[in-house]
Each structure stands twice: as C-alpha cells, then as structure tokens.
Enzyme design. Structure first.
Site, mmCIF file in Angstrom:
data_model
loop_
_atom_site.group_PDB
_atom_site.id
_atom_site.type_symbol
_atom_site.label_atom_id
_atom_site.label_comp_id
_atom_site.label_asym_id
_atom_site.label_seq_id
_atom_site.Cartn_x
_atom_site.Cartn_y
_atom_site.Cartn_z
ATOM 1 N N GLY A 48 0.774 -1.248 0.000
ATOM 2 C CA GLY A 48 0.000 0.000 0.000
ATOM 3 C C GLY A 48 0.797 1.286 0.000
ATOM 4 O O GLY A 48 0.325 2.312 -0.477
ATOM 5 N N GLU A 103 3.460 4.289 5.993
ATOM 6 C CA GLU A 103 2.307 3.403 5.819
ATOM 7 C C GLU A 103 1.167 4.161 5.142
ATOM 8 O O GLU A 103 1.064 5.383 5.248
ATOM 9 C CB GLU A 103 1.896 2.858 7.201
ATOM 10 C CG GLU A 103 0.652 1.995 7.245
ATOM 11 C CD GLU A 103 0.710 0.703 6.446
ATOM 12 O OE1 GLU A 103 1.006 0.779 5.233
ATOM 13 O OE2 GLU A 103 0.392 -0.362 7.001
ATOM 14 N N ASP A 104 0.328 3.432 4.444
ATOM 15 C CA ASP A 104 -0.781 4.076 3.754
ATOM 16 C C ASP A 104 -1.914 4.463 4.702
ATOM 17 O O ASP A 104 -2.440 5.557 4.642
ATOM 18 C CB ASP A 104 -1.321 3.187 2.614
ATOM 19 C CG ASP A 104 -1.611 1.749 3.061
ATOM 20 O OD1 ASP A 104 -1.508 1.442 4.265
ATOM 21 O OD2 ASP A 104 -1.936 0.917 2.189
ATOM 22 N N ASP A 107 -5.663 1.815 10.503
ATOM 23 C CA ASP A 107 -7.068 1.420 10.621
ATOM 24 C C ASP A 107 -7.323 0.929 12.049
ATOM 25 O O ASP A 107 -7.573 1.721 12.946
ATOM 26 C CB ASP A 107 -7.350 0.347 9.556
ATOM 27 C CG ASP A 107 -8.811 -0.070 9.487
ATOM 28 O OD1 ASP A 107 -9.676 0.727 9.860
ATOM 29 O OD2 ASP A 107 -9.086 -1.188 9.031
ATOM 30 N N LYS A 135 -8.040 6.255 10.408
ATOM 31 C CA LYS A 135 -9.485 6.171 10.691
ATOM 32 C C LYS A 135 -9.661 6.172 12.206
ATOM 33 O O LYS A 135 -9.590 5.114 12.839
ATOM 34 C CB LYS A 135 -10.064 4.867 10.142
ATOM 35 C CG LYS A 135 -10.082 4.741 8.629
ATOM 36 C CD LYS A 135 -10.699 3.398 8.249
ATOM 37 C CE LYS A 135 -10.634 3.119 6.781
ATOM 38 N NZ LYS A 135 -11.000 1.721 6.472
ATOM 39 N N PHE A 156 -14.397 1.961 3.809
ATOM 40 C CA PHE A 156 -13.312 1.345 3.049
ATOM 41 C C PHE A 156 -12.923 2.216 1.863
ATOM 42 O O PHE A 156 -13.741 2.499 0.990
ATOM 43 C CB PHE A 156 -13.698 -0.056 2.592
ATOM 44 C CG PHE A 156 -12.491 -0.868 2.217
ATOM 45 C CD1 PHE A 156 -11.730 -1.498 3.201
ATOM 46 C CD2 PHE A 156 -12.088 -0.982 0.900
ATOM 47 C CE1 PHE A 156 -10.594 -2.233 2.866
ATOM 48 C CE2 PHE A 156 -10.958 -1.707 0.551
ATOM 49 C CZ PHE A 156 -10.215 -2.328 1.533
ATOM 50 N N VAL A 157 -11.660 2.634 1.842
ATOM 51 C CA VAL A 157 -11.193 3.517 0.769
ATOM 52 C C VAL A 157 -10.173 2.825 -0.127
ATOM 53 O O VAL A 157 -9.498 1.881 0.282
ATOM 54 C CB VAL A 157 -10.578 4.819 1.337
ATOM 55 C CG1 VAL A 157 -11.637 5.691 1.973
ATOM 56 C CG2 VAL A 157 -9.446 4.523 2.319
ATOM 57 N N ASP A 163 -5.663 -0.728 -1.910
ATOM 58 C CA ASP A 163 -6.330 -1.653 -2.808
ATOM 59 C C ASP A 163 -7.606 -2.235 -2.212
ATOM 60 O O ASP A 163 -7.834 -2.188 -1.011
ATOM 61 C CB ASP A 163 -5.407 -2.833 -3.109
ATOM 62 C CG ASP A 163 -5.244 -3.753 -1.900
ATOM 63 O OD1 ASP A 163 -4.882 -3.247 -0.825
ATOM 64 O OD2 ASP A 163 -5.505 -4.967 -2.023
ATOM 65 N N ARG A 169 -5.141 0.266 -6.932
ATOM 66 C CA ARG A 169 -3.967 0.933 -6.352
ATOM 67 C C ARG A 169 -3.503 2.100 -7.228
ATOM 68 O O ARG A 169 -2.895 3.043 -6.748
ATOM 69 C CB ARG A 169 -2.802 -0.054 -6.195
ATOM 70 C CG ARG A 169 -3.014 -1.129 -5.140
ATOM 71 C CD ARG A 169 -1.686 -1.804 -4.817
ATOM 72 N NE ARG A 169 -1.826 -3.084 -4.130
ATOM 73 C CZ ARG A 169 -1.933 -3.219 -2.804
ATOM 74 N NH1 ARG A 169 -1.947 -2.165 -2.045
ATOM 75 N NH2 ARG A 169 -2.051 -4.421 -2.259
#
Ligand code: IMP
Ligand code: MG
Length: 186
Positions: A48, A103-104, A107, A135, A156-157, A163, A169
């Site tokens: 990610g 990191e992307d 969560d 989040k 969920f994005v 992805d 992606r």
C-alpha cells in the site's frame, strides 16, 4: 487511473491529488527539521505505501535511505483477521538508525503497533510512524503516529496505493469504495 474511470465503483472521492501533494509537502518540511543530521531510514510497508513513499520521499530534502517490509494482515477482504506475519523482511540492520515507517493507512492499529514494537526490538535509535490516512473511529489498539496526513471516516477507501483485492492501487486520488463491489460476490 482517474476517478472518472471508475465512477460506478465508488461512492465519492474523499481526497484529491492536489490535497495529497500539498499535505506531503507540509509533512516533508517537518521531517526535514526533525531528521536534520540524523541517519534517516524510511521503511515502507508493502504494497500500500509504494505511491506514498515515492511522493513523500521526493518532497524530503535531508539525505535518506529507503527499505521495504511486507506483512500480512488482511488477505482479500475488507476487515482485519488479527494475524500479523512478516512476508518479506528488511535487508539491512537497523541498529542505531532513525527509522520512519511509511504506511498508507492506520485502521485498527494492529499492523502498526506490531510493526513499531518489532522494529524497536532491533535496536533502532528511534522508530516513528508516518501514515497518510487514519481512521480514528476504527482504532482498536492505540498507536502513536508522529505524522498523519488525513483523518477519514470509518469506510473502506481505495486509490493512491490502497487496494481492494489488489485492484484500484493505481487510482490517482482516494475514494470510498462502493459497498456493491465487495458484497455482490458472496
Ligand atoms: P490495521 O492493521 O487494521 O491498522 O490495517 C492496516 C492495513 O489494512 C493497511 O496497511 C491496509 O493495507 C489495510 N486497510 C485498512 N483499511 C483499509 C481501507 O480502507 N482500504 C484499503 N486498505 C485498508
Ligand atoms: Mg498496507
């Protein structure tokens, strides 16, 4: 890929390319100040973080090196399994180095709290976290991220490296995935 290409698969765009670029520039300035004269190693979490890493690292002016780690938490679904496993470890010894994890998304916090602990036990001089997205309503394990791009709702994005089942992606911006995409198959 642009938002127009997948209009029916998304609910709406949440963060534009321009917003991301501006934010990364701002955070890079803070990183430049913090890591001046320090041995900075960016550790990207595959897959990610690959786009984020490319853009953030190029906004940074201080010398740095880039490394990658791959860990598994999610499989193909949209919720965490709770299992963390190293799929590809770092190639270098991080002893005495200043590590910044890239990191992307933060969560539940499971991945990053585990990774931060894991890297800290290897004798790094410091281990901090950059996450493009967070989040706040999904957090289960508290993790302190030094640099956070955007707080987003608990949905969920996809896009900009993120992805769903390895797809989307390459979307240039970040969008909420339409629930039809992940409910229709079951
Ligand atoms: P955590 O361990 O629950 O914090 O989850 C972190 C990982 O789950 C991220 O590195 C992502 O790969 C994935 N993830 C969590 N939320 C999303 C999302 O909304 N879209 C895509 N991937 C996500
Ligand atoms: Mg990830």
């Amino acid at each position: 890929m642009k938002i127009q290409d997948i209009q029916k698969e998304i609910v709406r765009e949440v963060i534009s390319e321009e917003q991301i670029d501006k934010k990364l520039g701002e955070i890079a300035k803070l990183i430049d100040e913090e890591y001046k004269g320090k041995d900075l190693l960016l550790v990207g979490v595959l897959g990610g973080a690959f786009i984020c890493m490319a853009d953030l690292s190029r906004h940074i002016s201080v010398p740095l090196e880039i490394e990658w780690i791959a860990i598994s938490t999610y499989g193909h679904g949209t919720t965490s399994t709770g299992v963390v496993k190293i799929l590809k470890d770092l190639f270098t010894d991080i002893k005495g180095r200043h590590v910044l994890i890239v990191e992307d998304i933060l969560d539940s916090g499971l991945t990053l709290s585990w990774l931060k602990d894991n890297l800290s036990t290897r004798g790094a001089a410091s281990v901090e976290i950059f996450t493009l997205l967070r989040k706040p309503d999904a957090i289960k394990i508290p993790v302190e991220a030094k640099y956070v791009g955007f707080d987003i709702p608990n949905e969920f994005v996809i896009g900009y490296g993120l992805d769903y089942a390895q797809k989307y992606r390459n979307l240039r911006s970040i969008a909420i995935l339409h629930p039809d995409v992940y409910t229709q198959k079951s």
